[in-house]
Design a protein around this motif. Structure first.
Motif, PDB file in Angstrom:
ATOM      1  N   UNK A   1       3.414  11.461  18.604  1.00 41.46           N
ATOM      2  CA  UNK A   1       3.317  10.180  17.910  1.00 41.46           C
ATOM      3  C   UNK A   1       2.879  10.438  16.468  1.00 41.46           C
ATOM      4  N   UNK A   2       3.091   9.438  15.630  1.00 42.70           N
ATOM      5  CA  UNK A   2       2.785   9.568  14.207  1.00 42.70           C
ATOM      6  C   UNK A   2       1.750   8.516  13.806  1.00 42.70           C
ATOM      7  N   UNK A   3       0.658   8.990  13.213  1.00 43.08           N
ATOM      8  CA  UNK A   3      -0.362   8.092  12.693  1.00 43.08           C
ATOM      9  C   UNK A   3      -0.049   7.826  11.219  1.00 43.08           C
ATOM     10  N   UNK A   4       0.118   6.550  10.871  1.00 46.44           N
ATOM     11  CA  UNK A   4       0.400   6.176   9.487  1.00 46.44           C
ATOM     12  C   UNK A   4      -0.840   5.509   8.891  1.00 46.44           C
ATOM     13  N   UNK A   5      -1.217   5.964   7.714  1.00 44.94           N
ATOM     14  CA  UNK A   5      -2.354   5.397   6.998  1.00 44.94           C
ATOM     15  C   UNK A   5      -1.846   4.691   5.742  1.00 44.94           C
TER      16      UNK A   5
ATOM     17  N   UNK B   1       0.811  -1.209   0.000  1.00 41.69           N
ATOM     18  CA  UNK B   1       0.000   0.000   0.000  1.00 41.69           C
ATOM     19  C   UNK B   1       0.842   1.255   0.000  1.00 41.69           C
ATOM     20  N   UNK B   2       0.178   2.378  -0.164  1.00 42.35           N
ATOM     21  CA  UNK B   2       0.832   3.688  -0.129  1.00 42.35           C
ATOM     22  C   UNK B   2       0.540   4.343   1.214  1.00 42.35           C
ATOM     23  N   UNK B   3       1.519   5.136   1.701  1.00 33.12           N
ATOM     24  CA  UNK B   3       1.423   5.665   3.057  1.00 33.12           C
ATOM     25  C   UNK B   3       1.190   7.175   3.070  1.00 33.12           C
ATOM     26  N   UNK B   4       0.418   7.622   4.050  1.00 34.55           N
ATOM     27  CA  UNK B   4       0.321   9.036   4.398  1.00 34.55           C
ATOM     28  C   UNK B   4       0.497   9.135   5.912  1.00 34.55           C
ATOM     29  N   UNK B   5       0.847  10.343   6.367  1.00 33.66           N
ATOM     30  CA  UNK B   5       1.191  10.512   7.782  1.00 33.66           C
ATOM     31  C   UNK B   5       0.421  11.682   8.400  1.00 33.66           C
ATOM     32  N   UNK B   6       0.197  11.553   9.706  1.00 32.33           N
ATOM     33  CA  UNK B   6      -0.356  12.648  10.505  1.00 32.33           C
ATOM     34  C   UNK B   6       0.274  12.602  11.881  1.00 32.33           C
ATOM     35  N   UNK B   7       1.020  13.679  12.224  1.00 40.21           N
ATOM     36  CA  UNK B   7       1.630  13.766  13.550  1.00 40.21           C
ATOM     37  C   UNK B   7       0.636  14.336  14.542  1.00 40.21           C
ATOM     38  N   UNK B   8       0.742  13.852  15.788  1.00 35.15           N
ATOM     39  CA  UNK B   8      -0.103  14.337  16.874  1.00 35.15           C
ATOM     40  C   UNK B   8       0.773  14.697  18.070  1.00 35.15           C
ATOM     41  N   UNK B   9       0.272  15.624  18.884  1.00 31.85           N
ATOM     42  CA  UNK B   9       1.001  16.048  20.092  1.00 31.85           C
ATOM     43  C   UNK B   9       0.071  16.048  21.285  1.00 31.85           C
ATOM     44  N   UNK B  10       0.690  15.993  22.474  1.00 33.26           N
ATOM     45  CA  UNK B  10      -0.081  15.987  23.717  1.00 33.26           C
ATOM     46  C   UNK B  10       0.757  16.576  24.834  1.00 33.26           C
ATOM     47  N   UNK B  11       0.151  17.377  25.734  1.00 30.19           N
ATOM     48  CA  UNK B  11       0.892  17.893  26.888  1.00 30.19           C
ATOM     49  C   UNK B  11       0.900  16.928  28.071  1.00 30.19           C
TER      50      UNK B  11
ATOM     51  N   UNK C   1      -3.781  15.492  19.851  1.00 25.62           N
ATOM     52  CA  UNK C   1      -4.489  16.217  18.792  1.00 25.62           C
ATOM     53  C   UNK C   1      -3.596  16.316  17.561  1.00 25.62           C
ATOM     54  N   UNK C   2      -4.231  16.399  16.386  1.00 27.08           N
ATOM     55  CA  UNK C   2      -3.484  16.528  15.140  1.00 27.08           C
ATOM     56  C   UNK C   2      -2.711  17.835  15.108  1.00 27.08           C
ATOM     57  N   UNK C   3      -1.512  17.795  14.538  1.00 23.11           N
ATOM     58  CA  UNK C   3      -0.684  18.982  14.363  1.00 23.11           C
ATOM     59  C   UNK C   3      -0.892  19.495  12.943  1.00 23.11           C
ATOM     60  N   UNK C   4      -1.347  20.736  12.822  1.00 16.64           N
ATOM     61  CA  UNK C   4      -1.568  21.307  11.500  1.00 16.64           C
ATOM     62  C   UNK C   4      -0.292  21.306  10.683  1.00 16.64           C
TER      63      UNK C   4
END
Length: 229
Positions: free
Chosen positions: A92-96, A54-64, A70-73
């Motif tokens: 952390x990084x969400x990989x799709x 498959x092909x990958x896309x990413x979304x980084x998230x942060x938390x205090x 929450x997603x980082x713009x």
């Protein structure tokens, strides 16, 4: 009379193909790091690449708090640069993975960026003494604080510009003895956490020497003039 009936027609259903793909693994991101307050951490990078079809896309998230993420713009690349930080943060990084219209998501490990925050506190206070007098010890009016192990180093200066370490002056308070001239003092705090040393300074205290010179006086001499008549 026995008659054998033989069927020669064979029926087939439609074909169904089941494709088995490699297991999807989101990979891993760089481990935790410690920085000083306001510093920029190293970019968070991939230590183990995602694997599977498959092909990958990413979304980084942060938390205090390492609980609510929450997603980082704009944080949609394989790596992420957090910029300067004023508090400890978790990432952390969400990989799709998308394959033949099937969407699968998975999370990486959590990377912690610990902020070693240190406050120099305050010392007191300015004082004026006569030459040869012993000033009062310089003490804490507001204790220093830090997230790590705290150590102290006192410094002095003759001009409030260039400060140098005072040998042996490594306590939270300092007794300056009897300075020969007006002198400026401050306390440097070091907080050591996870091998990261961060420093902060106290305010500056001035010990002013009021030197008095009594001057000199001369002997008064009388001269008697004898005159002849």
């Amino acid at each position: 009379l026995v008659t054998d009936v033989i069927c020669d027609d064979t029926g087939f259903t439609n074909e169904l193909m089941i494709t088995v793909y490699d297991a999807f693994d989101p990979g891993a991101i760089e481990s935790s790091q410690t920085i000083c307050y306001g510093e920029t951490p190293d970019a968070l990078t991939t230590t183990t690449a995602p694997s599977g079809s498959g092909s990958y896309t990413y979304q980084w998230q942060s938390s205090p708090d390492n609980i609510t993420f929450t997603n980082i713009g704009g944080g949609t690349a394989a790596t992420y640069d957090a910029g300067s930080l004023l508090q400890t943060m978790y990432y952390k990084r969400i990989t799709t993975s998308v394959l033949n219209g099937e969407i699968c998501t998975a999370e990486s490990n959590v990377a912690t960026v610990t902020v070693n925050d240190v406050d120099g506190g305050k010392i007191g206070s300015d004082q004026a003494i006569c030459g040869g007098d012993d000033p009062a010890a310089l003490t804490s009016t507001l204790d220093a604080s830090g997230d790590g192990v705290i150590t102290y180093q006192w410094q002095d200066s003759p001009d409030n510009v260039t400060f140098t370490d005072i040998a042996g002056a490594t306590g939270s308070t300092y007794d300056p003895g009897m300075p020969a001239a007006t002198t400026y003092y401050k306390r440097v705090i070091t907080s050591s956490l996870n091998g990261k040393d961060c420093t902060a300074e106290s305010n500056v205290v001035t010990v002013t020497i009021n030197n008095v010179d009594g001057g000199t006086i001369g002997d008064r001499k009388s001269t008697r003039l004898n005159s002849s008549h």
